[in-house]
Design a protein around this motif. Structure first.
Motif, short mmCIF file in Angstrom:
data_model
loop_
_atom_site.label_atom_id
_atom_site.label_comp_id
_atom_site.label_asym_id
_atom_site.label_seq_id
_atom_site.Cartn_x
_atom_site.Cartn_y
_atom_site.Cartn_z
N CYS A 123 0.84 -1.20 0.00
CA CYS A 123 0.00 0.00 0.00
C CYS A 123 0.87 1.25 0.00
N PHE A 124 0.62 2.15 -0.94
CA PHE A 124 1.32 3.41 -1.05
C PHE A 124 0.32 4.54 -0.84
N HIS A 125 0.53 5.32 0.22
CA HIS A 125 -0.36 6.44 0.53
C HIS A 125 -1.82 5.99 0.54
N GLN A 126 -2.04 4.92 1.30
CA GLN A 126 -3.37 4.37 1.55
C GLN A 126 -4.05 3.79 0.31
N LYS A 127 -3.26 3.43 -0.69
CA LYS A 127 -3.81 2.82 -1.89
C LYS A 127 -3.08 1.50 -2.17
N ALA A 159 -11.05 -8.41 -3.89
CA ALA A 159 -11.42 -7.00 -3.81
C ALA A 159 -11.61 -6.56 -2.36
N ARG A 160 -12.24 -7.43 -1.57
CA ARG A 160 -12.43 -7.11 -0.15
C ARG A 160 -11.09 -7.03 0.57
N MET A 161 -10.18 -7.91 0.23
CA MET A 161 -8.86 -7.88 0.85
C MET A 161 -8.15 -6.55 0.60
N LEU A 162 -8.24 -6.03 -0.61
CA LEU A 162 -7.61 -4.75 -0.92
C LEU A 162 -8.24 -3.63 -0.10
N GLU A 163 -9.56 -3.68 0.07
CA GLU A 163 -10.23 -2.67 0.90
C GLU A 163 -9.72 -2.73 2.34
N LEU A 164 -9.57 -3.92 2.86
CA LEU A 164 -9.08 -4.09 4.22
C LEU A 164 -7.65 -3.57 4.37
N ALA A 165 -6.81 -3.87 3.39
CA ALA A 165 -5.43 -3.39 3.42
C ALA A 165 -5.38 -1.87 3.43
N GLU A 166 -6.22 -1.25 2.64
CA GLU A 166 -6.23 0.21 2.58
C GLU A 166 -6.73 0.81 3.89
N SER A 167 -7.70 0.17 4.53
CA SER A 167 -8.17 0.65 5.83
C SER A 167 -7.08 0.56 6.89
N LEU A 168 -6.30 -0.51 6.85
CA LEU A 168 -5.24 -0.69 7.83
C LEU A 168 -4.05 0.22 7.58
N GLU A 193 -4.23 3.45 6.62
CA GLU A 193 -4.72 4.83 6.52
C GLU A 193 -3.73 5.87 7.05
N GLU A 194 -2.96 5.58 8.05
CA GLU A 194 -2.05 6.55 8.65
C GLU A 194 -0.60 6.34 8.23
N ILE A 195 -0.38 5.56 7.18
CA ILE A 195 0.97 5.12 6.84
C ILE A 195 1.24 5.41 5.36
N ASP A 196 2.37 6.05 5.06
CA ASP A 196 2.65 6.39 3.66
C ASP A 196 3.03 5.17 2.82
N TYR A 197 3.65 4.17 3.43
CA TYR A 197 3.93 2.91 2.74
C TYR A 197 4.00 1.78 3.75
N CYS A 198 3.38 0.67 3.43
CA CYS A 198 3.52 -0.54 4.22
C CYS A 198 3.06 -1.72 3.39
N LEU A 227 6.12 5.43 -6.47
CA LEU A 227 4.80 5.45 -5.86
C LEU A 227 4.83 5.96 -4.43
N TRP A 228 6.00 6.00 -3.82
CA TRP A 228 6.15 6.39 -2.41
C TRP A 228 6.78 7.78 -2.35
N GLN A 229 5.97 8.77 -2.07
CA GLN A 229 6.45 10.15 -1.96
C GLN A 229 7.01 10.36 -0.56
N LEU A 230 8.33 10.40 -0.47
CA LEU A 230 9.02 10.40 0.81
C LEU A 230 9.62 11.77 1.08
N GLU A 231 9.44 12.27 2.30
CA GLU A 231 10.06 13.55 2.66
C GLU A 231 11.57 13.37 2.77
N ARG A 232 12.29 14.36 2.32
CA ARG A 232 13.75 14.28 2.36
C ARG A 232 14.28 14.57 3.76
N VAL A 233 15.42 13.96 4.06
CA VAL A 233 16.12 14.25 5.30
C VAL A 233 17.13 15.32 5.03
#
Length: 298
Positions: A183-187, A234-243, A245-250, A289-295
């Motif tokens: 999942c990238f940015h909740q997608k 399809a339901r699995m993808l929905e569940l993954a996106e719900s989990l 929600e607060e994470i930019d990539y996982c 796909l992962w928009q990461l803030e620079r250090v």
């Protein structure tokens, strides 16, 4: 065997105090001549995973890496019905009451990777083997093995879960044993689908949201058989996106039997940034796909 593993673990703990993480990761990833900026300003997915290992300190990640505490998060986000039923929780092997457990169950630690074991008998020899393995993992801080910060402060526990037979009434050659949804940015963008064939070979197909096989691999060969789209995909993808929600990539992992879905775990640093992409260009395409803030400083 576990005596030698204990010595190896102590060596990794000592390494942590003698060599900075950044230098060690640069060396192990064969980037010695690229400099630290490779990880401070990463482009590929692997580089961004290593960037997270070095620079991200997020208490939510520690909570979700804890296989026990993650259950509360899953219950809150998608519901308890997606959890494998819990049979017991202990802090010592001496406290496990094997007599109360069913003939088939799963034991694992909450704070690491690699401790999971399926138990299909409760004779004295089997119990002794289980306890010996669990004792080793209980006394190992996985952070010093993997340098994944989220594991560092998890209090170790032993979990017993129901055994789930995902192959019941199915063809094991075409039945996925695990789904890993990235999942990238909740997608949810793509899913690794793992198989083990009759010869014991590990195979992995990668699918997009529409169950189209993708033109790249991530360390394992494809399953050459025609794999039908699972009814619950399809339901699995929905569940993954719900989990996520607060994470930019996982990566969110699930088991599934027909339309029944169970949560497995959430992973923040898959393979510690050592994913083997073929062709390699897909490491960079997925990194986009992962928009990461620079250090800017460290």
């Amino acid at each position: 065997m576990y005596f030698l593993k204990k010595i190896e673990h102590q060596g990794k703990v000592l390494r942590h105090f003698l060599q900075r993480e950044e230098k060690y990761l640069l060396t192990t990833h064969r980037k010695r001549h690229c400099g630290a900026n490779l990880f401070r300003y990463p482009e590929s997915l692997n580089e961004k995973i290593i960037h997270r290992m070095l620079y991200t300190r997020n208490d939510l990640y520690t909570q979700l890496a804890d296989k026990y505490l993650a259950r509360d998060y899953v219950t809150q986000k998608i519901g308890e019905e997606y959890l494998i039923p819990l049979l017991g929780v202990w802090s010592r092997t001496a406290d496990i009451d094997y007599a109360t457990l069913p003939e088939k169950f799963v034991l694992k630690c909450n704070h690491d990777s690699g401790s999971c074991q399926k138990v299909f008998g409760k004779d004295a020899a089997a119990i002794a083997r289980c306890n010996k393995k669990l004792d080793f993992f209980l006394n190992r801080n996985f952070y010093y093995v993997s340098l994944e910060w989220q594991y560092k402060a998890i209090p170790p526990l032993i979990l017993a879960e129901e055994y789930i037979d995902i192959f019941a009434d199915t063809d094991p050659n075409i039945t996925p044993e695990l789904y890993r949804v990235h999942c990238f940015h909740q997608k949810a963008k793509f899913t690794e689908v793992d198989f083990t064939d009759a010869a014991g070979n590990n195979l992995t197909n990668i699918y997009d949201r529409c169950w189209r096989l993708q033109p790249f691999t991530m360390g394992q060969s494809n399953n050459p058989r025609d794999i039908p789209r699972p009814a619950g995909y399809a339901r699995m993808l929905e569940l993954a996106e719900s989990l996520s929600e607060e994470i930019d990539y996982c990566r969110v992992d699930f088991f599934m039997h027909k339309e029944k879905i169970w949560f497995s775990e959430i992973t923040f640093t898959p393979e510690r940034g050592k994913i083997i992409f073929s062709p390699r260009i897909w490491d960079y395409r997925l990194g986009e796909l992962w928009q990461l803030e620079r250090v800017t400083n460290n």
